[in-house]
Design an enzyme around this catalytic site. Structure first.
Site, PDB file in Angstrom:
ATOM      1  N   ILE A  44       0.842  -1.207   0.000  1.00 60.80           N
ATOM      2  CA  ILE A  44       0.000   0.000   0.000  1.00 60.80           C
ATOM      3  C   ILE A  44       0.879   1.259   0.000  1.00 60.80           C
ATOM      4  O   ILE A  44       0.598   2.224  -0.710  1.00 60.80           O
ATOM      5  CB  ILE A  44      -0.979  -0.031   1.191  1.00 60.80           C
ATOM      6  CG1 ILE A  44      -2.022  -1.134   0.935  1.00 60.80           C
ATOM      7  CG2 ILE A  44      -1.678   1.318   1.374  1.00 60.80           C
ATOM      8  CD1 ILE A  44      -2.838  -1.530   2.131  1.00 60.80           C
TER       9      ILE A  44
ATOM     10  N   GLY B 103      -7.745   8.718  -0.959  1.00 63.26           N
ATOM     11  CA  GLY B 103      -7.859   7.261  -0.945  1.00 63.26           C
ATOM     12  C   GLY B 103      -6.485   6.642  -0.965  1.00 63.26           C
ATOM     13  O   GLY B 103      -5.577   7.182  -1.581  1.00 63.26           O
ATOM     14  N   CYS B 104      -6.333   5.535  -0.266  1.00 64.85           N
ATOM     15  CA  CYS B 104      -5.007   4.910  -0.146  1.00 64.85           C
ATOM     16  C   CYS B 104      -4.722   3.968  -1.303  1.00 64.85           C
ATOM     17  O   CYS B 104      -3.616   3.462  -1.424  1.00 64.85           O
ATOM     18  CB  CYS B 104      -4.896   4.163   1.180  1.00 64.85           C
ATOM     19  SG  CYS B 104      -4.911   5.271   2.589  1.00 64.85           S
ATOM     20  N   LEU B 105      -5.735   3.682  -2.110  1.00 63.53           N
ATOM     21  CA  LEU B 105      -5.512   2.742  -3.207  1.00 63.53           C
ATOM     22  C   LEU B 105      -5.924   3.309  -4.537  1.00 63.53           C
ATOM     23  O   LEU B 105      -7.002   3.804  -4.676  1.00 63.53           O
ATOM     24  CB  LEU B 105      -6.319   1.466  -2.960  1.00 63.53           C
ATOM     25  CG  LEU B 105      -5.579   0.372  -2.226  1.00 63.53           C
ATOM     26  CD1 LEU B 105      -6.527  -0.748  -1.892  1.00 63.53           C
ATOM     27  CD2 LEU B 105      -4.436  -0.174  -3.072  1.00 63.53           C
TER      28      LEU B 105
END
Lengths: 174, 105
Positions: A44, B103-105
């Site tokens: 991530i 958003g992290c993705l």
């Protein structure tokens, strides 16, 4: 120069007002663990860095190599023993099938959040232009060659080569 | 809130240079915004992404992340990075006059 000046990362501009710290432009991320919670944070951080336009190298070592192993990358499991974050008594975590159940539950939650599986995630990160490498010594230990690793792994490199590659950027160890 | 002039019009932007009000954006502003990001000429593929960013924002109130762009815009991730090397979601949002996608993705 005052004492306060020496303890800040920001440099005053011509007018003397503090400016923003220099943005991060490059990161090299080491993934050394082979559990679900050992692998995902590094992935991530890698994709998040690429989203910001930051240059990324990912270096898989020790059990982290499982994440880029052709046969193992689909089977990364949550650790239920010796993992206080699981909030599960060690004797319960050690019961047969417990890791599979915990992994399944976590995967369900992750799918709901549209978090990709490990192989899909590696492919995505590779497509964003990140460099993906395996550790020479760990491969020697486990008897892996590049053929054992997924196509996205560009090379198997030594720790010295890793440092050369990481020059001028930040190193994150997970 | 800081303001700036794009294509002869004054618009509101935040500290990072993203539009505060996407309604202030016009297509005529895109080439100038793109040039500031090192994109010399906007191709049809750039426009596909820019229009997709705006329609997603209009529909959902937030711009898509790189992963969402790759899955739903019709432009593959590799190509997105060729079009916007400094980060497709972030840079396309800036050029498209919408806030930075979170958003992290």
């Amino acid at each position: 120069m005052t004492d306060a000046d020496t303890h800040t990362d920001t440099h005053p501009d011509a007018a003397g007002a503090p400016s923003r710290p220099e943005p991060i432009t490059k990161v090299s991320i080491v993934i050394s663990k082979g559990s679900l919670d050992g692998v995902y944070p590094g992935l991530i951080m890698a994709s998040g860095a690429r989203a910001e336009g930051i240059e990324v190298n990912l270096f898989f070592t020790f059990f982290g190599l499982d994440a880029v192993h052709r046969k193992r990358s689909e089977h990364i499991k949550a650790a239920t023993v010796g993992n206080p974050g699981m909030h599960m008594a060690t004797v319960v975590g050690a019961l047969p099938g417990m890791s599979a159940i915990a992994t399944h539950m976590m995967e369900k939650k992750m799918t709901a959040l549209d978090i990709p599986s490990v192989p899909e995630f590696i492919e995505f990160i590779s497509d964003t232009g990140a460099g993906i490498y395996g550790c020479q010594l760990a491969c020697d230990m486990f008897g892996f060659t590049q053929d054992d690793l997924v196509d996205q792994v560009q090379d198997i490199i030594t720790v010295g080569e890793f440092y050369e590659m990481a020059a001028g950027g930040e190193i994150i160890f997970t | 809130m800081p303001t700036r002039t794009v294509a002869g019009t004054t618009v509101e932007v935040n500290d990072e240079g993203f539009f505060v009000d996407p309604a202030q954006w016009t297509e005529a502003m895109a080439p100038e915004l793109a040039a500031e990001e090192g994109i010399a000429a906007l191709t049809d593929d750039h426009w596909t992404v820019i229009r997709f960013m705006r329609s997603e924002y209009a529909e959902k109130g937030t711009g898509p992340t790189v992963r969402v762009l790759g899955k739903t815009s019709g432009v593959p991730v590799k190509e997105l990075y060729q079009l916007f090397p400094k980060g497709p979601a972030k840079i396309a949002a800036r050029v498209a006059g919408i806030p930075k996608p979170r958003g992290c993705l």
